[in-house]
Enzyme design. Sequence first.
Site, PDB file in Angstrom:
ATOM      1  N   LYS A 130      15.251  12.144 -23.496  1.00 46.79           N
ATOM      2  CA  LYS A 130      16.483  12.292 -24.281  1.00 46.79           C
ATOM      3  C   LYS A 130      17.502  11.340 -23.669  1.00 46.79           C
ATOM      4  O   LYS A 130      17.436  11.014 -22.487  1.00 46.79           O
ATOM      5  CB  LYS A 130      17.011  13.726 -24.206  1.00 46.79           C
ATOM      6  N   ASP A 170      19.960  11.563 -33.048  1.00 47.95           N
ATOM      7  CA  ASP A 170      20.335  12.948 -32.735  1.00 47.95           C
ATOM      8  C   ASP A 170      21.795  13.065 -33.182  1.00 47.95           C
ATOM      9  O   ASP A 170      22.254  12.242 -33.990  1.00 47.95           O
ATOM     10  CB  ASP A 170      20.163  13.250 -31.232  1.00 47.95           C
ATOM     11  N   THR A 213      13.514  17.032 -40.097  1.00 43.51           N
ATOM     12  CA  THR A 213      13.883  18.173 -39.247  1.00 43.51           C
ATOM     13  C   THR A 213      14.280  19.370 -40.108  1.00 43.51           C
ATOM     14  O   THR A 213      13.824  20.499 -39.886  1.00 43.51           O
ATOM     15  CB  THR A 213      15.017  17.780 -38.283  1.00 43.51           C
TER      16      THR A 213
HETATM   17  P1  NDP Z   1      24.583  15.258 -36.954  1.00 47.33           P
HETATM   18  O1  NDP Z   1      25.432  14.470 -36.058  1.00 47.33           O
HETATM   19  O2  NDP Z   1      24.054  14.651 -38.191  1.00 47.33           O
HETATM   20  O3  NDP Z   1      25.329  16.611 -37.364  1.00 47.33           O
HETATM   21  C1  NDP Z   1      25.779  17.504 -36.402  1.00 47.33           C
HETATM   22  C2  NDP Z   1      26.530  18.621 -37.094  1.00 47.33           C
HETATM   23  O4  NDP Z   1      26.817  19.646 -36.144  1.00 47.33           O
HETATM   24  C3  NDP Z   1      27.866  18.178 -37.672  1.00 47.33           C
HETATM   25  O5  NDP Z   1      28.169  18.962 -38.778  1.00 47.33           O
HETATM   26  C4  NDP Z   1      28.819  18.463 -36.506  1.00 47.33           C
HETATM   27  O6  NDP Z   1      30.153  18.671 -36.906  1.00 47.33           O
HETATM   28  C5  NDP Z   1      28.231  19.740 -35.944  1.00 47.33           C
HETATM   29  N1  NDP Z   1      28.513  19.814 -34.519  1.00 47.33           N
HETATM   30  C6  NDP Z   1      28.106  18.945 -33.554  1.00 47.33           C
HETATM   31  N2  NDP Z   1      28.580  19.304 -32.349  1.00 47.33           N
HETATM   32  C7  NDP Z   1      29.303  20.423 -32.568  1.00 47.33           C
HETATM   33  C8  NDP Z   1      30.026  21.276 -31.715  1.00 47.33           C
HETATM   34  N3  NDP Z   1      30.097  21.055 -30.390  1.00 47.33           N
HETATM   35  N4  NDP Z   1      30.627  22.351 -32.288  1.00 47.33           N
HETATM   36  C9  NDP Z   1      30.543  22.589 -33.627  1.00 47.33           C
HETATM   37  N5  NDP Z   1      29.873  21.801 -34.480  1.00 47.33           N
HETATM   38  C10 NDP Z   1      29.253  20.743 -33.959  1.00 47.33           C
HETATM   39  O7  NDP Z   1      23.381  15.807 -36.023  1.00 47.33           O
HETATM   40  P2  NDP Z   1      21.965  16.363 -36.452  1.00 47.33           P
HETATM   41  O8  NDP Z   1      22.066  17.100 -37.734  1.00 47.33           O
HETATM   42  O9  NDP Z   1      20.980  15.278 -36.288  1.00 47.33           O
HETATM   43  O10 NDP Z   1      21.676  17.406 -35.260  1.00 47.33           O
HETATM   44  C11 NDP Z   1      22.034  18.782 -35.334  1.00 47.33           C
HETATM   45  C12 NDP Z   1      21.240  19.573 -34.323  1.00 47.33           C
HETATM   46  O11 NDP Z   1      19.830  19.424 -34.602  1.00 47.33           O
HETATM   47  C13 NDP Z   1      21.386  19.147 -32.852  1.00 47.33           C
HETATM   48  O12 NDP Z   1      21.250  20.275 -32.021  1.00 47.33           O
HETATM   49  C14 NDP Z   1      20.206  18.226 -32.648  1.00 47.33           C
HETATM   50  O13 NDP Z   1      19.839  18.110 -31.281  1.00 47.33           O
HETATM   51  C15 NDP Z   1      19.156  18.970 -33.436  1.00 47.33           C
HETATM   52  N6  NDP Z   1      17.998  18.188 -33.835  1.00 47.33           N
HETATM   53  C16 NDP Z   1      18.147  17.056 -34.594  1.00 47.33           C
HETATM   54  C17 NDP Z   1      17.036  16.331 -34.970  1.00 47.33           C
HETATM   55  C18 NDP Z   1      17.132  15.180 -35.910  1.00 47.33           C
HETATM   56  O14 NDP Z   1      16.087  14.723 -36.353  1.00 47.33           O
HETATM   57  N7  NDP Z   1      18.299  14.693 -36.251  1.00 47.33           N
HETATM   58  C19 NDP Z   1      15.693  16.700 -34.494  1.00 47.33           C
HETATM   59  C20 NDP Z   1      15.635  17.957 -33.781  1.00 47.33           C
HETATM   60  C21 NDP Z   1      16.767  18.637 -33.447  1.00 47.33           C
HETATM   61  P3  NDP Z   1      31.244  17.531 -36.594  1.00 47.33           P
HETATM   62  O15 NDP Z   1      30.896  16.415 -37.496  1.00 47.33           O
HETATM   63  O16 NDP Z   1      32.546  18.161 -36.883  1.00 47.33           O
HETATM   64  O17 NDP Z   1      31.061  17.207 -35.135  1.00 47.33           O
END
Ligand code: NDP
Length: 450
Positions: A130, A170, A213
């Site tokens: 990571k 991510d 995902t």
């Molecule tokens: P994105 O950046 O596309 O979206 C993240 C989302 O989560 C946004 O809506 C963001 O809101 C919100 N968010 C992020 N940090 C916080 C926080 N500290 N508090 C509240 N809301 C938060 O990321 P992904 O959708 O790719 O990833 C989401 C999750 O899925 C993560 O845990 C990631 O590790 C996991 N994941 C992702 C994969 C992938 O293929 N993308 C694969 C496996 C797991 P805002 O815009 O306001 O920050």
Amino acid sequence: MADILNVKVNEFMAKVIAKNPGESEFHQAVKEVVESLMPFIDANPKYKEAKILERMAEPERVIMFRVAWVDDNGEIQINRGYRIQMSSAIGPYKGGLRLHPTVNLGILKFLAFEQVLKNSLTTLPMGGAKGGSDFDPKGKSDNEIMRFCQAFMTELSKHIGADTDVPAGDIGTGGREIGYMFGQYKKLRNEFVGVLTGKALEWGGSLIRPEATGYGSVYFAQEMLATRGDSLKGKVCTVSGSGNVAQYTVEKLIQLGAKAVTLSDSSGYIYDPAGIDTEKLAWVMELKNIRRGRISEYADKFGCEFVPGKTPWGVKCDCAFPSATQNEVNEDDAKELIKNGCFVVSEGANMPSTPDAIEVYLKAKILYGPGKAANAGGVATSGLEMTQNSMRLPWTREEVDARLHQIMISIHQTCVKYGTEKDGFINYVKGANIGGFIKVADAMIAQGVV
Ligand code: NDP
């Protein structure tokens, strides 16, 4: 017996904590795994003698570096870049890059540690890693994003490669960022290779990777429901986040006849009791991926409630899909979910539930799919992208989706195999941890003390 095992877990954790001070998320992730593995390791002394757990909790390599770049005002900005190469026992390092101001060493080590077991569960030959930076993409211009990505890749390129380490997206790293990083890698190394996944289709990407995902997490929920003769049809679902994972979770839920009623971002959540339909979802995708706006605008546009500063776990639902970030569901949230009748939790995000919340799920014996199993579809499809890059042949949408679906079914079967308890309850935490561990552990034993 349980007491002796508890002592062993505590002794193990005391060493991990002393060696990695201040890295609370890393401690949390290791403890969850060690707790489920200790009885298994006790019964299989070869893993204990080879000190597999001790070795797995120590990254093979940690790279930390300065990322200096110039913003649109001509001011120099300095961020910190990281890559945690956790395990290469079963394949090249593989795992995403997170760009978020909260990023630190402990968070990336927790994610890399989870990634090792997750990648093993996918059945594909991928090690675990990571990386990322404390850079905040929010509010940055396109040119600033590009300059940051180029500066970041200038150093990272020395440590990765198509057969060494293949990063992906991510939080904060989507198609745009992968594009700028890939461009810089190619320029520095003068080679067009599959060094990153999540690429656009025209230059080596895979169909279904953006969807993978979210789709995978819904497929996993489908498999869990099937163990009780149930399905997603007609189920009311809460989803957190509104990024990549959340968007495609909602898309698949719609396709399978479920009703998604919430989305969120770091400023709060929207509750749309009528359900987020295809048109509303298309609007959210435009809002989040193109205009990069806030989810509160959904409430204005579609005339529903926006609840600032809160997560959606108080909304009545059958199934919950935490898809934003770590530790976003606490003990009270878990109790509230169950009180309101929720009996399925499928984690699109990594470690979104706190240890206390997980205890609540397990005690209530609901269908709980932990992230390392439920969200493994993303990295699995990254693995399929690597395969297509090696063959220099793209597969069709149907072919990739069918493979993704099959992999999620197979991960579910592994969890059932190792997680079914005497009373028939499937403990997916235990199943995923043991199922993911065995392949990595056996490979480490076979490869000697390295
Ligand atoms: P994105 O950046 O596309 O979206 C993240 C989302 O989560 C946004 O809506 C963001 O809101 C919100 N968010 C992020 N940090 C916080 C926080 N500290 N508090 C509240 N809301 C938060 O990321 P992904 O959708 O790719 O990833 C989401 C999750 O899925 C993560 O845990 C990631 O590790 C996991 N994941 C992702 C994969 C992938 O293929 N993308 C694969 C496996 C797991 P805002 O815009 O306001 O920050």
